[in-house]
Design a protein around this motif. Structure first.
Motif, PDB file in Angstrom:
ATOM      1  N   LEU A   1       1.849 -14.477 -14.782  1.00 40.77           N
ATOM      2  CA  LEU A   1       1.503 -15.796 -14.226  1.00 40.77           C
ATOM      3  C   LEU A   1       2.575 -16.317 -13.301  1.00 40.77           C
ATOM      4  N   SER A   2       3.816 -15.919 -13.538  1.00 43.41           N
ATOM      5  CA  SER A   2       4.888 -16.305 -12.636  1.00 43.41           C
ATOM      6  C   SER A   2       6.093 -15.413 -12.911  1.00 43.41           C
ATOM      7  N   GLY A   3       7.174 -15.640 -12.179  1.00 43.82           N
ATOM      8  CA  GLY A   3       8.320 -14.733 -12.268  1.00 43.82           C
ATOM      9  C   GLY A   3       8.962 -14.718 -13.645  1.00 43.82           C
ATOM     10  N   SER A   4       9.127 -15.887 -14.255  1.00 45.16           N
ATOM     11  CA  SER A   4       9.805 -15.926 -15.552  1.00 45.16           C
ATOM     12  C   SER A   4       9.001 -15.219 -16.644  1.00 45.16           C
ATOM     13  N   PRO A   5       7.678 -15.503 -16.772  1.00 50.77           N
ATOM     14  CA  PRO A   5       6.914 -14.730 -17.747  1.00 50.77           C
ATOM     15  C   PRO A   5       6.873 -13.236 -17.439  1.00 50.77           C
TER      16      PRO A   5
ATOM     17  N   PHE B   1      18.431 -11.325  -7.740  1.00 50.75           N
ATOM     18  CA  PHE B   1      19.146 -12.570  -7.471  1.00 50.75           C
ATOM     19  C   PHE B   1      18.220 -13.615  -6.893  1.00 50.75           C
ATOM     20  N   SER B   2      18.692 -14.863  -6.954  1.00 48.86           N
ATOM     21  CA  SER B   2      18.003 -15.968  -6.292  1.00 48.86           C
ATOM     22  C   SER B   2      18.847 -16.567  -5.183  1.00 48.86           C
ATOM     23  N   ALA B   3      20.114 -16.198  -5.159  1.00 50.36           N
ATOM     24  CA  ALA B   3      20.992 -16.822  -4.164  1.00 50.36           C
ATOM     25  C   ALA B   3      22.116 -15.860  -3.783  1.00 50.36           C
TER      26      ALA B   3
ATOM     27  N   HIS C   1       5.034 -15.464  -4.485  1.00 51.71           N
ATOM     28  CA  HIS C   1       4.921 -16.662  -3.633  1.00 51.71           C
ATOM     29  C   HIS C   1       6.129 -16.944  -2.749  1.00 51.71           C
ATOM     30  N   LYS C   2       7.109 -16.050  -2.716  1.00 47.69           N
ATOM     31  CA  LYS C   2       8.299 -16.320  -1.887  1.00 47.69           C
ATOM     32  C   LYS C   2       8.144 -15.585  -0.556  1.00 47.69           C
ATOM     33  N   THR C   3       9.036 -14.667  -0.223  1.00 45.82           N
ATOM     34  CA  THR C   3       8.867 -13.990   1.081  1.00 45.82           C
ATOM     35  C   THR C   3       7.556 -13.205   1.164  1.00 45.82           C
TER      36      THR C   3
ATOM     37  N   ALA D   1      14.851  -4.062 -11.639  1.00 48.04           N
ATOM     38  CA  ALA D   1      15.145  -4.845 -10.431  1.00 48.04           C
ATOM     39  C   ALA D   1      14.197  -6.038 -10.364  1.00 48.04           C
ATOM     40  N   ASP D   2      14.744  -7.193 -10.084  1.00 51.06           N
ATOM     41  CA  ASP D   2      13.934  -8.399  -9.901  1.00 51.06           C
ATOM     42  C   ASP D   2      14.042  -8.768  -8.420  1.00 51.06           C
ATOM     43  N   ILE D   3      12.981  -8.430  -7.663  1.00 53.41           N
ATOM     44  CA  ILE D   3      13.035  -8.610  -6.208  1.00 53.41           C
ATOM     45  C   ILE D   3      12.267  -9.865  -5.758  1.00 53.41           C
ATOM     46  N   ALA D   4      12.179 -10.865  -6.669  1.00 57.14           N
ATOM     47  CA  ALA D   4      11.407 -12.072  -6.379  1.00 57.14           C
ATOM     48  C   ALA D   4      11.673 -12.620  -4.966  1.00 57.14           C
ATOM     49  N   HIS D   5      12.950 -12.693  -4.590  1.00 58.55           N
ATOM     50  CA  HIS D   5      13.263 -13.313  -3.308  1.00 58.55           C
ATOM     51  C   HIS D   5      12.968 -12.428  -2.107  1.00 58.55           C
ATOM     52  N   VAL D   6      13.194 -11.137  -2.256  1.00 57.07           N
ATOM     53  CA  VAL D   6      13.156 -10.260  -1.078  1.00 57.07           C
ATOM     54  C   VAL D   6      11.928  -9.351  -1.004  1.00 57.07           C
TER      55      VAL D   6
HETATM   56  C1  LIG Z   1      12.026 -17.332  -8.351  1.00 60.99           C
HETATM   57  C2  LIG Z   1      12.601 -16.283  -9.236  1.00 60.99           C
HETATM   58  C3  LIG Z   1      12.048 -15.986 -10.491  1.00 60.99           C
HETATM   59  C4  LIG Z   1      11.067 -16.853 -11.230  1.00 60.99           C
HETATM   60  O1  LIG Z   1       9.986 -17.277 -10.713  1.00 60.99           O
HETATM   61  P1  LIG Z   1       9.072 -18.448 -11.305  1.00 60.99           P
HETATM   62  O2  LIG Z   1       7.793 -18.061 -10.728  1.00 60.99           O
HETATM   63  O3  LIG Z   1       9.662 -19.703 -10.787  1.00 60.99           O
HETATM   64  O4  LIG Z   1       9.111 -18.363 -12.790  1.00 60.99           O
HETATM   65  C5  LIG Z   1      12.535 -14.901 -11.188  1.00 60.99           C
HETATM   66  N1  LIG Z   1      13.534 -14.163 -10.698  1.00 60.99           N
HETATM   67  C6  LIG Z   1      14.125 -14.445  -9.532  1.00 60.99           C
HETATM   68  C7  LIG Z   1      15.229 -13.572  -9.056  1.00 60.99           C
HETATM   69  C8  LIG Z   1      13.681 -15.507  -8.767  1.00 60.99           C
HETATM   70  O5  LIG Z   1      14.308 -15.802  -7.611  1.00 60.99           O
END
Ligand SMILES: *Cc1c(COP(=O)(O)O)cnc(C)c1O
Length: 416
Positions: A94-98, A173-175, A227-229, A198-203
Motif C-alpha cells: 500500500l505504501s513504502g513503509s508497509p 535513502f531519502s536524502a 509515487h516519487k520519481t 535495496a530501497d529505491i523509493a526516491h530514485v
Molecule cells: C518515501 C520513502 C519510503 C516510504 O514511503 P511511504 O509511502 O511514505 O510509506 C520508504 N523508503 C524510502 C527510502 C523513502 O524515501
C-alpha cells in the motif's frame, strides 16, 4: 477532472480540492519526494476498480469475481518486470513503509541485525527509527557518510559489516544525493552471507529511465514507492529474485495486509506503461540535469551544497553553515512565497532535527511541469530573494506574485 459530482454533493471537500489545485498550480514544488501524476493515472485511481475485494494473488483469490482484476494486476506485474528486469514482482504494498515491513518480515526474525544508512544522514524512518517498527523489532547498526566528503565510504561499510555480521544489509535513502555502489554492497554481503535489500523509493524513476545504475540485477530484494520519481499513484512494490518470491508474497499478504487496492494497482500499471516509453528516459535525464543546474545556481549564490553537488534528483543545502539561516526558517520563508521545500538534517548536523541546518530540494515535480536548466536559474533567484527578504513581509508578497506568474507558465497535469 471537473469534480462535478463532488461539487454538487459535498461543497466543503470540493472547495478544498479547488484550493489545493490552486496551490499546486501557483507554487513551485521542490519537495524531493513529490511529483504530479498524469491524467491517465488519476483516472485509474478514480475508477470503479476500488469497489472490489481481491485478497490473494492473480489466479489464487479468496473472493469470487476477480477474473478482470487479475488481468489488471497481471499487467502491472508484467510491466514492472519489463521496466526493471526483475524476476518476481509484488505490486500490492500500500505504501513504502508497509512494503519495507513485509521485506523485514520475509527475511528476518525479530532481534536480527540490520546494517542500514544512518537516519540522521539520509536513511528513511523504516530503516530503523526508534519509534518505527524497524527500530523496535530489529537491531539496527548504522553506517555513515564520511565527515569530510559527505559521501558513503564503502570501505567503512565493509569494515562495519565484517565486524557486526548483520543478517541483512539495507541500501537506500531519502536524502542522499550521490549514486550508490550496489555491486559493492552485494560483494560485502556475500562475504558474510547477509541478505541484500535495496530501497529505491526516491530514485526508482531515474533507474527505470536508465539514468542511474540499478540494484535489481544484484540485490535479493528491492522495494520502491511508486509515487516519487516513478510518477505513479501513492503506493509501493517489491521486486525480488525468484527464490524469495514465496516468502515476499506471504509477508505482504496475509503477513502485513488484507485486500489490495485494485484501483491503485491499475494506476501503477498505467504509470509503468508511461515509464516504458522513450519519453520517460528523457524525463529522467532532465530531472538530473535540472538538479545539477539548481545546485550550481545556488552554489553561485553562496549556498553550500552537501557533498558539493548531486548525481540524482535531490540535494541538501547547508543553509545554516553557509547563510546562518536555519532549515526551519528557510522552509517558512519559502512557504510564504509559494515555494515548497522541507527542512532536513545534514550529515554531522550540529543542530536538532526540528530545526536542522539544512533543507532538501528535488526536481522531479518541476521537471514534470516542463521546466529546464534555465528555469532552475530563475528558481534559485526566487529562492534567494525570499531568503534574503525573509523578515520583510511586503517584499515576500511581491516575490510570491513573481513565483505565481512564473509557475503558471508551466501546466500541472490534471489541473486546468
Ligand atoms: C518515501 C520513502 C519510503 C516510504 O514511503 P511511504 O509511502 O511514505 O510509506 C520508504 N523508503 C524510502 C527510502 C523513502 O524515501
Amino acid at each position: 477532472m471537473n469534480y462535478q459530482n463532488i461539487k454538487e454533493q459535498d461543497r466543503q471537500i470540493y472547495e478544498i480540492i479547488k484550493r489545493e489545485e490552486q496551490r499546486q498550480k501557483e507554487g513551485i514544488e521542490l519537495i524531493a519526494s513529490e511529483n504530479y501524476v498524469s491524467k491517465a493515472v488519476l483516472e485509474a485511481m478514480g475508477s470503479v476498480l476500488t469497489n472490489k475485494y481481491s485478497e490473494g494473488y492473480p489466479g489464487k483469490r479468496y473472493y469470487g469475481g476477480n477474473e478482470i482484476i487479475d488481468q489488471a494486476e497481471g499487467l502491472a506485474i508484467e510491466r514492472a518486470k519489463e521496466l526493471f528486469g526483475a524476476e518476481h514482482v509484488n505490486v500490492q504494498p500500500l505504501s513504502g513503509s508497509p512494503a519495507n515491513l513485509a521485506v523485514y518480515m520475509a527475511l528476518l526474525n525479530p532481534g536480527d541485525k540490520v546494517l542500514g544508512f544512518s537516519l540522521d544522514q539520509g536513511g528513511h524512518l523504516s530503516h530503523g527509527h526508534p519509534l518505527n517498527f524497524s527500530g523496535k523489532l530489529y537491531t539496527i547498526i548504522p553506517y555513515f557518510a564520511k565527515k569530510d566528503t559527505e559521501i558513503i565510504d564503502m570501505d567503512e561499510v565493509e569494515e562495519i559489516a565484517l565486524r557486526e555480521k548483520p543478517k541483512m544489509i539495507l541500501a537506500g535513502f531519502s536524502a542522499y544525493s550521490r549514486s550508490m555502489d550496489w555491486k559493492r554492497f552485494k560483494e560485502i554481503a556475500d562475504k558474510i552471507g547477509a541478505f541484500t535489500f535495496a530501497d529505491i523509493a526516491h530514485v526508482a524513476g531515474l533507474i527505470a529511465g536508465k539514468q542511474l545504475e540499478s540494484p535489481v540485477p544484484y540485490f535479493d530484494v528491492v522495494s520502491t514507492t511508486t509515487h516519487k520519481t516513478l510518477r505513479g499513484p501513492r503506493g509501493a512494490m517489491i521486486m525480488c529474485k525468484e527464490k524469495f518470491a514465496k516468502d515476499i508474497d506471504k509477508a505482504v499478504f496475509p503477513g502485513v495486509q488484507g485486500g489490495p487496492h485494485d484501483h491503485i494497482n491499475a494506476a501503477k500499471a498505467v504509470a509503468y506503461g508511461e515509464a516504458l516509453r522513450p519519453e520517460f528516459r528523457e524525463y529522467a535525464a532532465q530531472i538530473i540535469k535540472n538538479a545539477k543546474a539548481l545546485s550550481s545556481a545556488l552554489q553561485n549564490k553562496g549556498y553550500r551544497i552537501v557533498s558539493g553537488g548531486t548525481d540524482n534528483h535531490l540535494m541538501l543545502v547547508d543553509m545554516f553553515g553557509s547563510k546562518q539561516i536555519t532549515g526551519k526558517e528557510a522552509e517558512k520563508a519559502l512557504e510564504k512565497v509559494g515555494i515548497s521545500i522541507n527542512k532536513n538534517m545534514i550529515p554531522y548536523d550540529p543542530r536538532k532535527p526540528m530545526d536542522p541546518s539544512g533543507v532538501r530540494l528535488g526536481t522531479p515535480a518541476v521537471t514534470t511541469r516542463g521546466m529546464k536548466e534555465a528555469d532552475m536559474e530563475t528558481v534559485a533567484e526566487l529562492m534567494d530573494a525570499a531568503l534574503i527578504n525573509r523578515a520583510d513581509e511586503s517584499k515576500l508578497a511581491e516575490i510570491k506574485q513573481q513565483v505565481k506568474e512564473f509557475s503558471l507558465k508551466f501546466p500541472v497535469p490534471g489541473i486546468e
